[in-house]
Write a protein that holds these residues in place. Structure first.
Motif, short mmCIF file in Angstrom:
data_model
loop_
_atom_site.label_atom_id
_atom_site.label_comp_id
_atom_site.label_asym_id
_atom_site.label_seq_id
_atom_site.Cartn_x
_atom_site.Cartn_y
_atom_site.Cartn_z
N ALA A 52 2.09 29.24 -10.75
CA ALA A 52 1.33 29.59 -9.54
C ALA A 52 1.18 28.36 -8.63
N ASN A 53 0.86 27.22 -9.22
CA ASN A 53 0.70 26.02 -8.41
C ASN A 53 2.03 25.59 -7.79
N GLU A 56 2.47 27.53 -4.79
CA GLU A 56 1.53 27.09 -3.76
C GLU A 56 1.98 25.79 -3.09
#
Length: 125
Positions: A52-53, A56
């Motif tokens: 997820a990071n 992002e």
């Protein structure tokens, strides 16, 4: 083609690779890849967090590379910063997998600063 553009490709692929070890577990059900119970805790949760990071962080990094290249930044500096970003992301993923929060945060911060440096390097001359 500049090395920095290859780094954009690498940074786009890294989130997918960061979750791969968790998906290689025989308990993983590819029919329900987003089952929240599977990703709830331990290594699986950390692998998903790293993924997820990565998603992002990617847009800012990619935009920074394109801005730097198109606004006249030093090609050598841009390439070095882009490679540094990818290496920092690899460290970040490794720290996430190993449950090492402080080094992970330091790697994230260094990657963010590297991205800001990429974005602003055309201003340096």
């Amino acid at each position: 083609m500049p090395i920095a553009l290859w780094c954009v490709l690498a940074a786009a692929i890294l989130p997918l690779l960061s979750v791969l070890p968790a998906k290689l577990n025989k308990e993983f059900d590819n029919a329900r890849p987003r089952d929240p119970n599977y990703w709830r805790e331990g290594f699986r949760a950390r692998a998903q967090g790293a993924q997820a990071n990565g998603f992002e962080a990617f847009p800012f990094f990619a935009a920074a590379v394109f801005v730097a290249l198109n606004q006249g930044g030093s090609p050598d500096l841009i390439n070095r910063l882009a490679v540094l970003f990818v290496l920092l992301r690899l460290i970040y993923i490794g720290c996430y997998w190993a449950d090492r929060a402080t080094p992970r945060s330091l790697a994230w911060m260094a990657g963010f600063v590297t991205t800001v440096a990429l974005f602003t390097c055309p201003l340096w001359g």
